[in-house]
Design a protein around this motif. Sequence first.
Motif, PDB file in Angstrom:
ATOM      1  N   LYS A  97       0.524  -1.141   0.362  1.00 15.99           N
ATOM      2  CA  LYS A  97      -0.225  -0.149  -0.034  1.00 15.99           C
ATOM      3  C   LYS A  97       0.740   0.865  -0.007  1.00 15.99           C
ATOM      4  CE  LYS A  97      -3.918   2.610   2.910  1.00 15.99           C
ATOM      5  NZ  LYS A  97      -4.635   2.564   3.499  1.00 15.99           N
ATOM      6  N   GLN A 100       2.260   1.412  -3.099  1.00 16.50           N
ATOM      7  CA  GLN A 100       0.772   2.321  -4.166  1.00 16.50           C
ATOM      8  C   GLN A 100       0.544   3.888  -4.015  1.00 16.50           C
ATOM      9  OE1 GLN A 100      -0.154   1.125  -6.578  1.00 16.50           O
ATOM     10  NE2 GLN A 100      -1.922   2.893  -6.755  1.00 16.50           N
ATOM     11  N   MET A 101       0.770   4.569  -2.870  1.00 16.73           N
ATOM     12  CA  MET A 101       0.529   5.695  -2.397  1.00 16.73           C
ATOM     13  C   MET A 101       1.604   6.528  -2.493  1.00 16.73           C
ATOM     14  SD  MET A 101      -2.558   5.563  -0.982  1.00 16.73           S
ATOM     15  CE  MET A 101      -2.533   4.886  -1.263  1.00 16.73           C
ATOM     16  N   LYS A 103       3.232   6.124  -5.771  1.00 18.92           N
ATOM     17  CA  LYS A 103       3.365   6.215  -6.505  1.00 18.92           C
ATOM     18  C   LYS A 103       2.068   6.849  -6.953  1.00 18.92           C
ATOM     19  CE  LYS A 103       1.372   3.470 -11.133  1.00 18.92           C
ATOM     20  NZ  LYS A 103       0.769   2.061 -10.460  1.00 18.92           N
ATOM     21  N   GLU A 104       0.761   6.975  -6.598  1.00 18.81           N
ATOM     22  CA  GLU A 104       0.447   7.608  -6.868  1.00 18.81           C
ATOM     23  C   GLU A 104       0.005   9.836  -6.311  1.00 18.81           C
ATOM     24  OE1 GLU A 104      -3.410   6.959  -4.920  1.00 18.81           O
ATOM     25  OE2 GLU A 104      -3.784   4.977  -5.419  1.00 18.81           O
ATOM     26  N   SER A 106       3.203  10.521  -7.315  1.00 18.39           N
ATOM     27  CA  SER A 106       4.630  10.624  -7.511  1.00 18.39           C
ATOM     28  C   SER A 106       3.210  11.196  -8.745  1.00 18.39           C
ATOM     29  CB  SER A 106       5.436   9.757  -8.095  1.00 18.39           C
ATOM     30  OG  SER A 106       5.906  10.136  -9.595  1.00 18.39           O
ATOM     31  N   GLU A 107       2.273  11.081  -9.671  1.00 20.52           N
ATOM     32  CA  GLU A 107       1.246  10.822 -10.622  1.00 20.52           C
ATOM     33  C   GLU A 107       0.216  12.374  -9.935  1.00 20.52           C
ATOM     34  OE1 GLU A 107      -1.504   7.562 -10.264  1.00 20.52           O
ATOM     35  OE2 GLU A 107      -0.604   5.998 -11.235  1.00 20.52           O
ATOM     36  N   PHE A 108       0.059  12.817  -8.634  1.00 24.94           N
ATOM     37  CA  PHE A 108      -1.173  13.584  -8.621  1.00 24.94           C
ATOM     38  C   PHE A 108       0.518  15.049  -8.365  1.00 24.94           C
ATOM     39  CE2 PHE A 108      -1.198  17.407  -5.947  1.00 24.94           C
ATOM     40  CZ  PHE A 108      -2.362  17.526  -6.009  1.00 24.94           C
ATOM     41  N   GLU A 111       0.456  16.034 -12.144  1.00 21.60           N
ATOM     42  CA  GLU A 111      -0.784  16.656 -12.897  1.00 21.60           C
ATOM     43  C   GLU A 111      -0.497  17.839 -12.373  1.00 21.60           C
ATOM     44  OE1 GLU A 111      -3.452  15.877 -14.508  1.00 21.60           O
ATOM     45  OE2 GLU A 111      -1.776  13.724 -15.046  1.00 21.60           O
ATOM     46  N   GLU A 169       9.095  14.737  -8.239  1.00 24.47           N
ATOM     47  CA  GLU A 169       8.069  13.660  -9.557  1.00 24.47           C
ATOM     48  C   GLU A 169       9.117  12.603  -9.577  1.00 24.47           C
ATOM     49  OE1 GLU A 169       5.860  12.638 -13.353  1.00 24.47           O
ATOM     50  OE2 GLU A 169       7.292  14.512 -13.287  1.00 24.47           O
TER      51      GLU A 169
END
Length: 345
Positions: A97, A100-101, A103-104, A106-108, A111, A169
Motif C-alpha cells: 500500500k 502504491q501511495m 506512486k499516486e 508521483s502522479e499527483f 498533474e 516527481e
Amino acid sequence: MMMEASFDTEESFDDPSCLAPQPPGSVSPAKRQIKEVKETKITINCVTFPLPGEGPEQQLLKPNDWSYCDYFWADKKDPQGATSVAGFEVLLQKQLKGKQMQKEMSEFIHERIKIEEEYAKNLSKLSLSPLAAQEEGTLGEAWTQLKKSLHDEAEVHLKFSNKLHTEVEKPLLTFRGDNFKKDLKKYDHHIADLRKQLASRYASVEKARKALADRQKDLEVKTQQLEIKLSNKTEEDIKKARRKSTQAGDDLMRCVDLYNQTQSKWFEEMVTTSMELEKLEVDRIEWIQQHLRQYTTLRHETDMFNQSTAEPVDQLLQSVDPTKDREQWVKEHKTGEVRPVDMDI
C-alpha cells in the motif's frame, strides 16, 4: 481456525504413574496433565499462545514503541471470507500500500507539473498580445513592462515545473523500483515456508497424541480384562502394551520438541523480518517527507521570483505622470498653438 491445547513436554512419559493400570473410571496422570495444559495454553492455526490471565505476563519486546514485532503474531480474519490472513501478511500489505501511495503521489505531482506548464504557456502567449500596444507615455512604458513581466513569470513557472519533475516527481516514482516487490516476495515466501513447517510439525504432534491415547486405552482395556478374568491375556501381553504406550509417549515428546524448535525459529525470523519491514516503512515516510519539503521550498522560490518580475512594473507604475504624458502627447500631436480671435467688421 484450529484451536487445540498444547502439550507440555516437561513431564516424562517414562513416569510409571503415567502408564500404570488405573482403576475403572479413574483419570490417568497423563490425561490430568493434558487437562491442566488446556487451561493455560491454546493452539490457534498451529501457533501456540498462552491463555489470557494464565502464566507470567508477557512483556513487549520494544515497550512504548508500537513496534511491528510486538503486535502481529496472531492471524486476522479476512473480512472478505472465512479464511485468515497471517499477521505477517498484514505487514506486507502495508508495504505494498505504501508503494502504491508513493506512486499516486508521483502522479499527483505530475498533474501539478502539467498545470504549471499550461499556465506558463498561456502567460507567454498573452505577453505577446497586441492589446493596448498603442498606449503612450509613462503609462505606455508601464503597460509594456507589465506584458513583459508575464513572459518573465512564464519562465519562472516553466523552471518550477522542470524542477518539480527532477526533484520531486521522479524521485517519488523511482524510489524502490521494480525489485522492491521481488524483495517483498522473498520475505513472504521465507516466512510462509516456516509457517508451513510449523503446520507440519503440529500435524505430527496431533498424530502422536492420538497414537498415545490409543496405546493408553489399549493398555487400560487389557489390564482391566486381566483383572476381571475376561481374557486369557498374559502378563507378557500387558508388558508389551505398556512398552508400546511408553514408546508412544516418547514419540509425542519428540514431536512436541521438534514443534517447539520450529516455532522458535519462526518466532525469531518474524521478529527480525518484521523489524526490517518497520525500518523500510520509516525510510519510505522520511523519503516522501524530504521530497514534499522540497516541493514547498520550490513553491516559495517561485513566489519570490514571481514577486521579482512584478517589481519593475511597480516601479514604472510609480513613475506614471499624467502631466508628463499629456506634455509628450501634445508635442507629438498638436495641431496649432494660435488661438482663435474675434472677427473684425
